[in-house]
Design a protein around this motif. Structure first.
Motif, short mmCIF file in Angstrom:
data_model
loop_
_atom_site.label_atom_id
_atom_site.label_comp_id
_atom_site.label_asym_id
_atom_site.label_seq_id
_atom_site.Cartn_x
_atom_site.Cartn_y
_atom_site.Cartn_z
N PHE A 366 25.98 -3.62 10.38
CA PHE A 366 25.82 -4.82 11.22
C PHE A 366 24.62 -4.67 12.15
CE2 PHE A 366 30.65 -5.36 10.71
CZ PHE A 366 30.48 -6.15 9.58
N GLU A 367 24.39 -3.46 12.65
CA GLU A 367 23.21 -3.23 13.50
C GLU A 367 21.93 -3.42 12.69
OE1 GLU A 367 23.31 0.55 15.54
OE2 GLU A 367 25.30 0.15 16.35
N ALA A 368 21.94 -2.91 11.46
CA ALA A 368 20.76 -3.08 10.60
C ALA A 368 20.46 -4.56 10.37
CB ALA A 368 20.97 -2.37 9.26
N MET A 369 21.53 -5.36 10.22
CA MET A 369 21.36 -6.79 9.98
C MET A 369 20.81 -7.54 11.19
SD MET A 369 22.34 -7.50 6.84
CE MET A 369 22.90 -9.19 6.76
N ASP A 370 20.75 -6.86 12.33
CA ASP A 370 20.21 -7.48 13.53
C ASP A 370 18.70 -7.34 13.65
OD1 ASP A 370 22.51 -8.61 14.56
OD2 ASP A 370 23.10 -6.81 15.65
N ALA A 371 18.05 -6.77 12.64
CA ALA A 371 16.59 -6.62 12.64
C ALA A 371 16.05 -6.94 11.25
CB ALA A 371 16.21 -5.19 13.04
N PRO A 372 14.90 -7.62 11.18
CA PRO A 372 14.34 -7.95 9.86
C PRO A 372 14.16 -6.73 8.97
CG PRO A 372 13.18 -9.14 11.59
CD PRO A 372 14.09 -8.18 12.28
N ARG A 373 13.66 -5.63 9.56
CA ARG A 373 13.44 -4.42 8.76
C ARG A 373 14.76 -3.94 8.14
NH1 ARG A 373 9.12 -0.37 7.63
NH2 ARG A 373 10.27 0.81 6.11
N GLY A 374 15.82 -3.96 8.92
CA GLY A 374 17.12 -3.52 8.42
C GLY A 374 17.61 -4.37 7.27
N ILE A 375 17.42 -5.68 7.37
CA ILE A 375 17.83 -6.59 6.29
C ILE A 375 17.08 -6.27 5.00
CG2 ILE A 375 17.84 -9.01 5.53
CD1 ILE A 375 18.09 -9.72 8.59
N VAL A 376 15.77 -6.06 5.13
CA VAL A 376 14.95 -5.74 3.95
C VAL A 376 15.38 -4.40 3.35
CG1 VAL A 376 12.61 -5.23 3.13
CG2 VAL A 376 12.99 -7.12 4.73
N GLU A 377 15.56 -3.39 4.20
CA GLU A 377 15.96 -2.07 3.70
C GLU A 377 17.29 -2.15 2.95
OE1 GLU A 377 14.44 0.78 3.60
OE2 GLU A 377 12.73 0.49 4.92
N LEU A 378 18.25 -2.88 3.51
CA LEU A 378 19.55 -3.02 2.84
C LEU A 378 19.41 -3.75 1.51
CD1 LEU A 378 21.87 -3.87 5.87
CD2 LEU A 378 21.95 -1.79 4.50
N SER A 379 18.61 -4.81 1.51
CA SER A 379 18.44 -5.62 0.30
C SER A 379 17.68 -4.85 -0.78
CB SER A 379 17.68 -6.90 0.66
OG SER A 379 17.43 -7.67 -0.48
N TYR A 380 16.71 -4.04 -0.37
CA TYR A 380 15.82 -3.37 -1.33
C TYR A 380 16.54 -2.31 -2.17
CZ TYR A 380 11.29 -1.64 -3.02
OH TYR A 380 10.22 -1.28 -3.81
N HIS A 381 17.70 -1.86 -1.70
CA HIS A 381 18.50 -0.91 -2.50
C HIS A 381 18.75 -1.47 -3.90
CE1 HIS A 381 19.39 2.25 0.31
NE2 HIS A 381 19.94 1.44 1.19
N GLU A 382 18.97 -2.77 -4.00
CA GLU A 382 19.27 -3.39 -5.29
C GLU A 382 18.07 -3.29 -6.24
OE1 GLU A 382 22.06 -7.02 -5.14
OE2 GLU A 382 20.82 -7.23 -3.36
N ILE A 383 16.87 -3.39 -5.68
CA ILE A 383 15.65 -3.30 -6.50
C ILE A 383 15.49 -1.87 -7.03
CG2 ILE A 383 13.14 -3.59 -6.53
CD1 ILE A 383 14.67 -6.21 -5.92
N ILE A 384 15.62 -0.90 -6.13
CA ILE A 384 15.44 0.50 -6.51
C ILE A 384 16.43 0.92 -7.59
CG2 ILE A 384 15.66 2.90 -5.68
CD1 ILE A 384 13.08 1.66 -4.77
N ALA A 385 17.68 0.48 -7.43
CA ALA A 385 18.73 0.88 -8.37
C ALA A 385 18.78 0.00 -9.61
CB ALA A 385 20.08 0.83 -7.66
N ASN A 386 18.04 -1.14 -9.59
CA ASN A 386 18.14 -2.14 -10.66
C ASN A 386 19.61 -2.48 -10.91
OD1 ASN A 386 17.42 -3.90 -12.66
ND2 ASN A 386 17.12 -2.33 -14.23
N HIS A 387 20.29 -2.79 -9.80
CA HIS A 387 21.73 -3.01 -9.86
C HIS A 387 22.14 -4.01 -8.78
CE1 HIS A 387 25.90 -2.03 -10.74
NE2 HIS A 387 26.13 -1.87 -9.44
N LYS A 388 22.70 -5.12 -9.17
CA LYS A 388 23.10 -6.14 -8.21
C LYS A 388 24.36 -5.72 -7.45
CE LYS A 388 20.01 -9.40 -9.02
NZ LYS A 388 19.04 -9.72 -7.98
#
Length: 428
Positions: A366-388
């Motif tokens: 939730f703290e990560a979601m309070d900053a743009p960088r945190g949102i991107v970092e959380l979202s980017y996991h899906e790209i790295i893993a090629n897994h939704k």
């Protein structure tokens, strides 16, 4: 807390990700440029983002570029290079004020910023079809200093050394900032060639997080990023770890006042696996927070360590135990760390402790979601893993983790490497 939905689409070979929200008064653009970690390219790619910030066609030096950012209501431009699994990821971040919050919104600040980001990438300042030697020399010196600073920070140095030893024959051993020994051979021409390869072959993911209309942003990106890139193929997930045959023990000696004892485990659980969240809860209980077993038993009860903690990596499936100890406490420290590992595998923790660990992990998210960088970092996991697996899904998965799930996940952990940085002349 998790109301931001990141929508993804492809435009001219660029992967565009939009997270529209009124939570922020800025628009954050983050461009992630991804390629496999490779010995031949790791140092050149680590230098490229810093060289590109040395000047562009219309802003040919750092001073002019900085002035342009100041003229854009104090926009900020930063870059970094990270390792995610066995990928080296270059990130450019440009933050600008959202126009509706400006007193003078007659100019399209977003479009200006997007054009500047495009120019930074596509129109670097050049001489004879190569980067400027002055900028290259300056950035090579700066990188050499950054690498030297890691040697001076013994905790970071020990982690680098342990990673090198644990993954000797795997690309994960490489640090994302590159190697000092490569610097001499890199020239303005070879670096420009590496840049051209990056522009042609690497995967580009452009994230936009902030207050905007999605259709407007999509149209602006289409207008500015006109070059049609070859769309990168499917991301290849990081190769799964093999089972450990023998524990590798490595001792280094330097003039240090405090020993650095690091243990590396293969977790055999990554972002793609069903037990990924259970493994994260296990790490939280083991050494992830001040209430964990390592902190309470190694540091507090036995007074064996100045610090003792563990951290888990999402894509390679690695857990690292980090501790600082007196040189003569080596044997006992290794013993008690392994006792805590075994206690985890035996289920020597309560349901209440599991709930507490889950609560701390959820707070982190939730703290990560309070900053743009945190949102991107959380979202980017899906790209790295090629897994939704959306951020909301991961949060729900953490909530569902039980004690039994944790025990199953931690029983997959295998100790691979014990690394000890000791004082010179010490016999431990």
């Amino acid at each position: 807390m998790t109301d931001i939905q990141v929508k993804s689409m492809e435009q001219n070979g660029l992967n565009l990700h939009l997270g529209a929200t009124d939570k922020f008064k800025t628009i954050s653009m983050m461009l992630m440029i991804n390629a496999p970690l490779q010995e031949e390219t790791v140092t050149a790619r680590a230098l490229i983002p810093h060289i590109l910030q040395g000047g562009t066609k219309h802003y040919p030096n750092r001073k002019k570029l900085k002035q342009k950012l100041e003229d854009m209501y104090g926009a900020t431009l930063t870059s970094d290079v990270q390792k995610k699994g066995e990928n080296q990821v270059i990130t450019f971040r440009l933050d600008v004020a959202a126009e509706q919050f400006l007193s003078d919104n007659s100019t399209s600040l977003f479009e200006e910023a997007l054009s500047l980001l495009h120019e930074l990438l596509y129109q670097p300042v050049l001489e004879k079809n190569a980067f400027l030697s002055q900028i290259v020399d300056q950035e090579k010196r700066a990188l050499k200093q950054r690498i030297a600073s890691i040697y001076d920070d013994k905790m970071r140095y020990a982690n680098v050394r342990m990673t090198e030893e644990m993954f000797k024959n795997e690309s994960y051993r490489l640090a994302p900032y590159g190697r000092e020994k490569d610097l001499e051979s890199l020239t303005p021409q070879t670096l420009y060639e590496a840049y051209e390869t990056m522009m042609e072959q690497d995967r580009f993911d452009l994230y936009m997080i902030g207050s905007f209309e999605e259709d407007v942003i999509k149209e602006k990106v289409r207008e500015v990023f006109t070059a049609s890139r070859k769309l990168s193929g499917e991301m290849i997930p990081t190769k799964a770890s093999e089972h450990v045959k023998n524990v590798n023990v490595v001792h280094d000696a330097q003039k240090v006042k405090q020993g650095k004892l690091h243990l590396g485990y293969r977790t055999h659980s990554t972002f793609r696996d069903d037990d990924y969240e259970a493994a994260r809860v296990g790490n939280a209980l083991f050494g992830g927070f001040p209430s964990s077993k390592l902190f309470m038993n190694v540091r507090e009860k036995e007074s064996l360590a100045y610090y003792a903690a563990s951290q888990i990596e999402s894509h390679k499936g690695v857990l690292m135990v980090l501790s600082g100890i007196e040189f003569d406490k080596y044997e006992r420290a290794v013993e008690i760390i392994q006792e805590q590992e075994q206690a985890m595998k035996n289920g020597d923790f309560t349901d209440e402790e599991v709930e507490q660990a889950k609560g701390m992990l959820l707070n982190q998210a939730f703290e990560a979601m309070d900053a743009p960088r945190g949102i991107v970092e959380l979202s980017y996991h899906e790209i790295i893993a090629n897994h939704k697996k959306s951020i909301q899904e991961r949060i729900e998965n953490i909530k569902k983790v039980t004690k039994e799930d944790v025990v199953r996940a931690v029983n997959k952990w295998e100790l691979d490497t014990i690394y000890f940085l000791k004082g010179q002349g010490d016999e431990a």
